[in-house]
Design a protein around this motif. Structure first.
Motif, PDB file in Angstrom:
ATOM      1  N   ALA A 142       0.854  -1.190   0.000  1.00  0.00           N
ATOM      2  CA  ALA A 142       0.000   0.000   0.000  1.00  0.00           C
ATOM      3  C   ALA A 142       0.887   1.236   0.000  1.00  0.00           C
ATOM      4  O   ALA A 142       1.945   1.267   0.650  1.00  0.00           O
ATOM      5  N   TRP A 143       0.464   2.261  -0.735  1.00  0.00           N
ATOM      6  CA  TRP A 143       1.202   3.506  -0.795  1.00  0.00           C
ATOM      7  C   TRP A 143       0.629   4.478   0.236  1.00  0.00           C
ATOM      8  O   TRP A 143      -0.498   4.922   0.123  1.00  0.00           O
ATOM      9  N   GLU A 144       1.444   4.769   1.248  1.00  0.00           N
ATOM     10  CA  GLU A 144       1.043   5.742   2.251  1.00  0.00           C
ATOM     11  C   GLU A 144       1.661   7.096   1.910  1.00  0.00           C
ATOM     12  O   GLU A 144       2.892   7.207   1.814  1.00  0.00           O
ATOM     13  N   PRO A 145       0.849   8.118   1.693  1.00  0.00           N
ATOM     14  CA  PRO A 145       1.411   9.429   1.368  1.00  0.00           C
ATOM     15  C   PRO A 145       2.424   9.882   2.416  1.00  0.00           C
ATOM     16  O   PRO A 145       2.233   9.683   3.616  1.00  0.00           O
ATOM     17  N   GLU A 146       3.502  10.459   1.935  1.00  0.00           N
ATOM     18  CA  GLU A 146       4.603  10.976   2.743  1.00  0.00           C
ATOM     19  C   GLU A 146       5.432   9.870   3.408  1.00  0.00           C
ATOM     20  O   GLU A 146       6.373  10.167   4.134  1.00  0.00           O
ATOM     21  N   GLN A 147       5.075   8.605   3.183  1.00  0.00           N
ATOM     22  CA  GLN A 147       5.820   7.501   3.785  1.00  0.00           C
ATOM     23  C   GLN A 147       6.359   6.532   2.738  1.00  0.00           C
ATOM     24  O   GLN A 147       7.412   5.943   2.906  1.00  0.00           O
ATOM     25  N   GLY A 148       5.626   6.332   1.652  1.00  0.00           N
ATOM     26  CA  GLY A 148       6.052   5.412   0.606  1.00  0.00           C
ATOM     27  C   GLY A 148       5.324   4.080   0.685  1.00  0.00           C
ATOM     28  O   GLY A 148       4.278   3.947   1.329  1.00  0.00           O
ATOM     29  N   TRP A 149       5.900   3.076   0.024  1.00  0.00           N
ATOM     30  CA  TRP A 149       5.273   1.766  -0.034  1.00  0.00           C
ATOM     31  C   TRP A 149       5.424   1.050   1.298  1.00  0.00           C
ATOM     32  O   TRP A 149       6.492   1.047   1.895  1.00  0.00           O
ATOM     33  N   ARG A 150       4.314   0.402   1.719  1.00  0.00           N
ATOM     34  CA  ARG A 150       4.324  -0.389   2.944  1.00  0.00           C
ATOM     35  C   ARG A 150       3.817  -1.787   2.636  1.00  0.00           C
ATOM     36  O   ARG A 150       2.755  -1.970   2.040  1.00  0.00           O
ATOM     37  N   ARG A 151       4.613  -2.760   3.032  1.00  0.00           N
ATOM     38  CA  ARG A 151       4.249  -4.165   2.788  1.00  0.00           C
ATOM     39  C   ARG A 151       3.082  -4.556   3.688  1.00  0.00           C
ATOM     40  O   ARG A 151       3.041  -4.211   4.867  1.00  0.00           O
TER      41      ARG A 151
END
Length: 232
Positions: free
Chosen positions: A186-195
């Protein structure tokens, strides 16, 4: 006496000798063998191309079905699992001290109606609550998971009230075989990709999803396929 006429020499009969015939047969056999090997190679290449085309078509249908399930997911119909913000009246503040800035309130990373989890019997499972296409106003639980190298999909019965019934074993359908890996990020804004499933809290709701499938052929390394879906 009659004059004796000289006899003309007999003309040699035209034709091929045995050696010439054998050489011609050998040449024809070699040419036939070359032509047969060429046709056989073309036939095998055409068969492999058809198999690859069918595999790619099945993969694209699987990805399109996942995308369709996500696009028809529920939004506000499910009870929200978001963590509510702490009212300011309950915030502890020592008299005479300066109140610092409020910490970011954790929010659910995935949208309502979607869940990703790992289980003992199912290493990776994605569940989506979506609208039932054949029953307007009703909803159903759809699950995707990997088991023994096969991608399965199961859709539960449609219902108009929660909790929705879970899919049964008879509802599962083998969608794609030869799966080496299946990952979702999932793409979390300001954080990047999260598994997924995410291990920590999120500060922002995900704005997109990445599907990664590793498909293993009969020989050779697994081919990686990736599709990115944006949440509305």
């Amino acid at each position: 006496m009659k004059p004796v006429r000289p006899q003309r020499p007999r003309q040699r009969q035209a034709g091929f000798t045995l050696i010439e015939v054998m050489i011609a047969i050998v040449i024809m056999a070699v040419l036939s063998l070359i032509a047969w090997r060429g046709l056989d190679s073309m036939g095998r290449a055409n068969t492999q191309l058809q198999l690859r085309t069918e595999e790619t078509a099945r993969l694209m249908r699987a990805l399109q079905q996942i995308e369709r399930d996500l696009s028809w997911r529920t939004t506000t119909e499910l009870p929200s699992a978001a963590i509510e913000a702490i009212p300011e009246s309950q915030e502890a503040a020592t008299p005479g001290t300066r109140r610092g800035p409020r910490a970011a309130v954790p929010v659910p990373l995935l949208p309502a109606g979607m869940e990703v989890r790992r289980l003992t019997e199912t290493p990776f499972l994605v569940e989506v609550v979506r609208a039932a296409p054949a029953a307007p106003g009703r909803w159903q639980r759809v699950q995707w998971w990997i088991q023994s190298g096969t991608l399965y999909r199961a859709a539960g019965p449609a219902a108009d009230a929660y909790p929705l019934p879970a899919p049964q074993a008879a509802d599962r359908v083998a969608v794609l075989e030869g799966i080496a890996s299946f990952e979702v990020r999932a793409w979390e804004p300001e954080q990047g990709w999260r598994r997924l499933p995410a291990t920590g809290q999120a500060n922002n709701a995900a704005s997109g999803l990445e599907l990664a499938l590793g498909v293993r052929r009969s020989a050779g390394p697994a081919m990686q396929y990736r599709r990115v879906l944006a949440f509305d």
